[in-house]
Scaffold this active site. Structure first.
Site, short mmCIF file in Angstrom:
data_model
loop_
_atom_site.label_atom_id
_atom_site.label_comp_id
_atom_site.label_asym_id
_atom_site.label_seq_id
_atom_site.Cartn_x
_atom_site.Cartn_y
_atom_site.Cartn_z
N GLU A 1 0.82 -1.04 0.13
CA GLU A 1 -0.07 -0.18 0.14
C GLU A 1 0.95 1.30 -0.11
OE1 GLU A 1 -3.61 1.66 2.53
OE2 GLU A 1 -2.44 -0.01 3.24
N LYS B 1 -9.26 2.73 -2.51
CA LYS B 1 -9.46 2.18 -1.32
C LYS B 1 -10.87 2.91 -0.79
CE LYS B 1 -7.40 1.03 3.19
NZ LYS B 1 -6.06 1.32 4.01
N CYS C 1 -5.77 -3.24 1.85
CA CYS C 1 -5.56 -3.21 3.13
C CYS C 1 -7.17 -3.56 3.88
CB CYS C 1 -4.91 -2.03 3.75
SG CYS C 1 -4.33 -2.08 5.32
#
Length: 266
Positions: free
Chosen positions: A45, A114, A148
């Site tokens: 990430e 995200k 994540c």
């Protein structure tokens, strides 16, 4: 269909002054991955810039087709393998925590933002993405993209499985003391949604963050096919579509769902 060999680069922590440092490390990892027969390399990430950016992320963010993308595309084309990399993406006044997938010919295949932001840094400086399922095809496999914290929720992973994702790419910046995620959650997500998950973490200490490492590839049988330790490491694993088909035939979670009972979830 032959298995797809993939590599996860668990790079060290750090916020370099320029992306030339991370790009040089990426080129080295891509060379080693290609030499090992990998056709896909996944980084962690916010790989290009480092994670502990604070307000600096506003200056370091760039468009999806910006100079970072061009540099990664050159590395991918040179070594003939696809590369998934994390970076801060700017679109007008918004900044997103993004994952971009570049093909082995250097073409941009997919870009994901995200959706589930974690912690004060992310919720302060990033805009959450609103496209739940982003996919691309590589080597006959359907790839899906999450980042994540996204993968810690069962709903987006299941959405990917229902949309046909076979290999879920999940770069991360998982910190201590949340080692339970690569140890337990990732194998459980792979098992319950019947897909492969590639989970690529950062390592070391960066600002106030101490990253857990433990990058892994989990299979649809809930086993971890490869796992990194705590330091910088390149992890190699095979994703076997034949095994996935057999696993889905034996484990019928997806077919046995009763969506009409789950309406309260939404």
């Amino acid at each position: 269909m032959a298995p797809l060999r993939i590599a996860l680069y668990q790079g060290p922590a750090g916020v370099p002054d320029t992306t030339s440092v991370t790009l040089a490390a990426l080129a080295g990892a891509a060379r080693r991955a290609a030499d090992a027969g990998a056709r896909l390399l996944l980084t962690n990430e916010l790989y290009l810039t480092g994670y502990a950016l604070g307000a600096g992320v506003l200056e370091r963010a760039e468009p999806a087709d910006g100079p970072g993308a061009e540099a990664v595309a050159a590395v991918a084309a040179e070594h003939g393998l696809a590369i998934g990399y994390g970076y801060p993406e700017r679109e007008r006044d918004a900044v997103f925590n993004a994952l971009q997938l570049i093909g082995p010919d250097g073409a941009r295949l997919a870009n994901y933002r995200k959706a589930h932001l974690f912690g004060a840094f992310e919720t302060t400086y990033f805009t959450p993405g609103d496209e739940p399922v982003v996919q691309a095809d590589l080597g006959g496999l359907r790839l899906g993209l999450l980042i994540c914290y996204d993968v810690e929720f069962p709903e987006p992973v299941r959405a990917h499985a229902l949309a046909g994702t076979e290999l879920l790419l999940a770069p991360t910046a998982l910190m201590r003391p949340y080692e339970i995620v690569p140890q337990t959650v990732i194998p459980a997500r792979a098992w319950e949604s019947q897909l492969y998950i590639a989970y690529a973490n950062r390592s070391g200490t960066e600002g106030e963050f101490s990253f857990a490492g433990m990058s892994c590839v989990a299979g649809p049988d809930g086993t971890v096919r490869a796992r990194a330790g705590a330091g910088e490491e390149l992890v190699i694993a095979d994703v076997d579509p034949g095994f996935l088909r057999a696993s889905r035939a034996e484990n019928t979670y997806l077919n046995d769902r009763r969506p009409e009972l789950y309406t309260t979830l939404v």
